[in-house]
Design an enzyme around this catalytic site. Structure first.
Site, PDB file in Angstrom:
ATOM      1  N   ASP A  10     -50.850   5.217 -18.944  1.00  0.00           N
ATOM      2  CA  ASP A  10     -49.994   6.224 -19.611  1.00  0.00           C
ATOM      3  C   ASP A  10     -51.400   7.229 -20.440  1.00  0.00           C
ATOM      4  O   ASP A  10     -51.945   8.294 -19.521  1.00  0.00           O
ATOM      5  CB  ASP A  10     -48.664   6.543 -20.384  1.00  0.00           C
ATOM      6  CG  ASP A  10     -49.626   5.293 -21.522  1.00  0.00           C
ATOM      7  OD1 ASP A  10     -51.423   4.989 -21.549  1.00  0.00           O
ATOM      8  OD2 ASP A  10     -48.924   4.976 -22.253  1.00  0.00           O
ATOM      9  N   SER A  11     -51.097   8.069 -21.247  1.00  0.00           N
ATOM     10  CA  SER A  11     -51.741   9.231 -21.893  1.00  0.00           C
ATOM     11  C   SER A  11     -53.025   8.956 -22.234  1.00  0.00           C
ATOM     12  O   SER A  11     -53.784   9.576 -22.166  1.00  0.00           O
ATOM     13  CB  SER A  11     -50.608  10.416 -22.618  1.00  0.00           C
ATOM     14  OG  SER A  11     -50.429   9.176 -23.845  1.00  0.00           O
ATOM     15  N   ILE A  12     -53.206   7.805 -22.584  1.00  0.00           N
ATOM     16  CA  ILE A  12     -53.960   6.988 -23.126  1.00  0.00           C
ATOM     17  C   ILE A  12     -55.299   6.753 -22.022  1.00  0.00           C
ATOM     18  O   ILE A  12     -56.438   7.000 -22.413  1.00  0.00           O
ATOM     19  CB  ILE A  12     -54.100   5.720 -23.879  1.00  0.00           C
ATOM     20  CG1 ILE A  12     -53.347   6.206 -25.017  1.00  0.00           C
ATOM     21  CG2 ILE A  12     -55.320   4.878 -24.073  1.00  0.00           C
ATOM     22  CD1 ILE A  12     -52.595   4.833 -26.144  1.00  0.00           C
TER      23      ILE A  12
END
Lengths: 244, 244
Positions: A10-12
């Site tokens: 995801d965003s990480i």
């Protein structure tokens, strides 16, 4: 072909090439040896990620056992689109279906290593501060994730890795071993600081070294410059070229 | 398929994913939009780089006009291996042959943008300091590059870009506009500091914005999370999937 290390998350993951990011650090460590391919999708959950699977690994499918895998993916895909499989609360089943497919790919292609990485812990207070800074008074009404739920998710992830005999990295546990992890590793209660990125990088490098290949033992893509004779550069390239 | 931006160069490219590196910064800017593929080969010169060309762009060759290009590359390759073409001092001819091929590729594939980047300037004093730190007294005997030669090389690069109607970035000139460029942009008289990396990054982004596409105007690979309906996630993916 240079080997690929695909970062799927995801965003990480999507943000992992920011300054001090774990993706960029991996790309530097595996420079001239493997390509780091960022397939992070910010804000996506597992259910949404399943929609991408068919597109992210099509070449491997075609290279292996096209008919069987295509059929299987097709069935899986149809189930997904028809919504007969997905129930948001049923993470166990989503995980199960997904990793069965990855396991199948792993069995077909013995050189593919799959490493599961749990989410990091959530700093609930930091998360609230961030929401207040962004939304002011409205922030209180927003639903927010908890560290406990992240911990259950992490536990499930590690458990599934064990079932599938895959290596895993439990960021949720690892980061909480350090006093002050809330501010040291997380910049908004959820996403990573440079120190947090360093933990992910070190853990990935450790797992790769233990289970696959440390970068230091992987061959260079094309000869190292010290191996090339300036009077006869073709010689050093010849073996590689003949092999292609 | 996500578009690719291939960085082809020497050690300054190979090291571009180090902390603060221009390659990592590009990867972050084009996150979810294009893959940054690092094909930097430290210590290589143009002559050696020619040995790789055939291997670095094989897919594009096969996708375009396979027979003609394959034949041409084959002839080019044989000439190279037989040494009938390469003379180390004749950089004009090496540049010429190489860029003619890239031009041909560009004509065949109108979406491929080629940007030429000159070497940065050389800080001769910084280079000597570095050599002394590394080799001590022996350092004086080593041959060393000059800023003047780097300038001639840069001039040739820009001239060829003009001939081929390609955009170019003259790092050699650009960096020397700044007082104290020697220590600000170069860490050993030759390779880039973080500030030096920032110059390369800014220039590449500027050229891309002027000639091709700024990252901000490129579409996301798969829908942005804000476009996905949690109740019916399949809908947002459907169009993309049907298009594949």
């Amino acid at each position: 072909m240079r080997p690929q290390i695909v970062l799927f998350g995801d965003s990480i993951t999507e943000q992992s090439f920011r300054s001090g990011g774990w993706g960029a650090a991996l790309a530097d460590t595996y420079s001239r040896k493997a390509d780091i391919v960022n397939r992070g999708f910010g804000g996506y959950n597992t259910r949404w990620a399943l929609f991408l699977l068919h597109h992210l690994f099509p070449l491997r499918l075609l290279l292996l056992q096209p008919y069987f895998l295509e059929q299987m993916m097709q069935r899986f895909w149809e189930e997904l689109v028809q919504g007969s499989m997905c129930q948001l609360m049923n993470t166990r089943r989503i995980f199960g279906e997904w990793f069965n497919i990855l396991r199948l790919l792993q069995e077909c292609c013995s050189t593919m290593l799959i490493v599961l990485i749990t989410p990091p812990p959530v700093d609930e207070e930091g998360r609230k501060e961030y929401a207040r800074a962004l939304y002011g008074e409205k922030a209180m009404k927003l639903p927010e994730r908890t560290n406990e739920t992240a911990g259950l998710y992490a536990e499930k992830c590690v458990e599934l890795a064990r079932e599938l005999d895959l290596p895993s990295i439990n960021l949720w546990s690892k980061m909480q071993e350090m006093d002050g992890w809330q501010k040291k590793f997380l910049r908004d209660g959820l996403h990573l600081t440079e120190d947090g990125n360093a933990v992910v990088y070190q853990e990935v490098v450790r797992v790769f070294s233990e289970t696959w290949l440390p970068a230091s033992k992987m061959p260079y893509d094309f000869p190292h410059h010290s191996e090339i004779d300036p009077e006869n550069p073709g010689k050093a390239f010849q073996q590689q070229c003949l092999g292609v």
